[in-house]
Design a protein around this motif. Structure first.
Motif, PDB file in Angstrom:
ATOM      1  N   GLY A   1      38.742 -30.611 -34.978  1.00 30.96           N
ATOM      2  CA  GLY A   1      37.291 -30.375 -33.881  1.00 30.96           C
ATOM      3  C   GLY A   1      37.188 -29.383 -33.122  1.00 30.96           C
ATOM      4  N   GLU A   2      38.847 -29.356 -32.603  1.00 28.37           N
ATOM      5  CA  GLU A   2      38.993 -28.283 -31.838  1.00 28.37           C
ATOM      6  C   GLU A   2      38.136 -26.720 -32.075  1.00 28.37           C
ATOM      7  N   LEU A   3      38.757 -26.261 -33.174  1.00 32.60           N
ATOM      8  CA  LEU A   3      39.016 -25.185 -34.238  1.00 32.60           C
ATOM      9  C   LEU A   3      36.973 -24.816 -34.063  1.00 32.60           C
ATOM     10  N   MET A   4      36.160 -26.407 -34.461  1.00 26.08           N
ATOM     11  CA  MET A   4      34.793 -26.606 -35.143  1.00 26.08           C
ATOM     12  C   MET A   4      33.887 -26.089 -34.247  1.00 26.08           C
ATOM     13  N   TYR A   5      34.372 -26.638 -32.873  1.00 27.19           N
ATOM     14  CA  TYR A   5      33.926 -27.528 -30.979  1.00 27.19           C
ATOM     15  C   TYR A   5      34.610 -26.642 -30.524  1.00 27.19           C
ATOM     16  N   GLY A   6      35.416 -26.409 -30.451  1.00 24.62           N
ATOM     17  CA  GLY A   6      36.806 -26.533 -29.191  1.00 24.62           C
ATOM     18  C   GLY A   6      35.652 -25.686 -27.940  1.00 24.62           C
TER      19      GLY A   6
ATOM     20  N   GLN B   1      31.470 -23.262 -26.562  1.00 25.02           N
ATOM     21  CA  GLN B   1      30.978 -23.112 -25.061  1.00 25.02           C
ATOM     22  C   GLN B   1      29.378 -23.114 -24.985  1.00 25.02           C
ATOM     23  N   SER B   2      28.712 -23.352 -26.469  1.00 25.27           N
ATOM     24  CA  SER B   2      27.255 -22.848 -25.739  1.00 25.27           C
ATOM     25  C   SER B   2      27.018 -24.668 -26.095  1.00 25.27           C
TER      26      SER B   2
ATOM     27  N   LEU C   1      24.360 -36.184 -33.217  1.00 23.31           N
ATOM     28  CA  LEU C   1      25.351 -35.296 -32.085  1.00 23.31           C
ATOM     29  C   LEU C   1      25.689 -34.675 -31.697  1.00 23.31           C
ATOM     30  N   THR C   2      26.038 -33.141 -31.328  1.00 20.72           N
ATOM     31  CA  THR C   2      26.926 -32.570 -30.796  1.00 20.72           C
ATOM     32  C   THR C   2      26.765 -31.960 -29.776  1.00 20.72           C
ATOM     33  N   GLY C   3      27.698 -31.968 -28.841  1.00 20.88           N
ATOM     34  CA  GLY C   3      28.552 -31.455 -27.962  1.00 20.88           C
ATOM     35  C   GLY C   3      28.029 -31.857 -26.557  1.00 20.88           C
ATOM     36  N   LYS C   4      29.317 -31.255 -25.430  1.00 22.12           N
ATOM     37  CA  LYS C   4      28.542 -32.122 -24.060  1.00 22.12           C
ATOM     38  C   LYS C   4      27.221 -32.249 -23.693  1.00 22.12           C
ATOM     39  N   ASN C   5      27.152 -31.088 -23.582  1.00 22.86           N
ATOM     40  CA  ASN C   5      25.420 -30.886 -23.064  1.00 22.86           C
ATOM     41  C   ASN C   5      24.361 -31.788 -23.594  1.00 22.86           C
TER      42      ASN C   5
END
Length: 211
Positions: free
Chosen positions: A120-125, A132-133, A153-157
């Motif tokens: 997960g960190e490699l993909m979206y860290g 970052q985006s 749904l993916t990403g904190k934003n």
């Protein structure tokens, strides 16, 4: 998606899938899906129908396109993104993830791909441009805000934005995105946001492209 939507529309016309009106939801009617071939549980069908009604999705072609997307992404089962790459070759991982994986040696990738957290960190860290985006700025955000729900749904934003849309604190509790009711609301809200309220589709192909 095109084939799925076509199959759903065909099934609707032949009665294999019956899209009919269900009860009033705040003055709006919504479709419910019943299938004799691969039954969608009533709870899920009702949740998806209510979510489309609440989001104001009334165009039948947009509704079918959303259903096709849900089928493609999750098979009508809200779930976590599969981060199990333990049996995937390092060459394949490098091909899929490009520069995010290229910097690692085979030994390092062997260790990373065995652990979903590390993948997960490699993909979206936080150290990746894509992460970052997505607003993943802290250690662990890549794994924490991995794909979930009906539409992954993916990403904190996105968790923050759609959490506000559906009235759930997805940032603090991202697993809520796998709740069938919330997953349905996210899916409908996501499509309506992408469409900017567009509801004038007159054929399935144009709806599929837009959705």
């Amino acid at each position: 998606v095109e084939r799925l939507a076509t199959a759903i529309r065909s099934s609707v016309s032949t009665g294999i899938i019956d899209i009919s009106k269900i009860g009033d939801n705040g003055g709006a009617s919504a479709p419910i899906i019943r299938t004799r071939l691969r039954r969608i549980p009533a709870l899920l069908a009702g949740a998806i129908a209510a979510a489309m009604a609440d989001a104001g999705m009334t165009n039948k072609f947009a509704q079918v396109a959303l259903l096709a997307n849900i089928k493609k992404e999750s098979g009508f089962t809200p779930k976590d993104e599969n981060l199990n790459y333990g049996k995937t070759s390092n060459d394949r991982i490098r091909k899929i993830f490009g520069s995010r994986a290229a910097k690692y040696s085979d030994a390092e990738l062997d260790a990373i791909k065995k652990e979903p957290y590390k993948m997960g960190e490699l993909m979206y860290g936080k150290d990746t441009k894509i992460g970052q985006s997505m607003g993943n700025t802290e250690e662990g955000d890549g794994f924490k805000y991995r794909g979930r729900g009906f539409i992954q749904l993916t990403g904190k934003n996105n968790y923050a934005f759609y959490g506000k849309k559906v009235g759930a604190d997805l940032v603090s509790n991202p697993d809520l995105a796998n709740d069938p009711t919330i997953a349905s609301k996210i899916a409908a809200a996501y499509v309506m946001t992408s469409l900017k309220g567009k509801q004038d589709f007159e054929d399935q192909k144009s709806a599929n492209i837009a959705v």
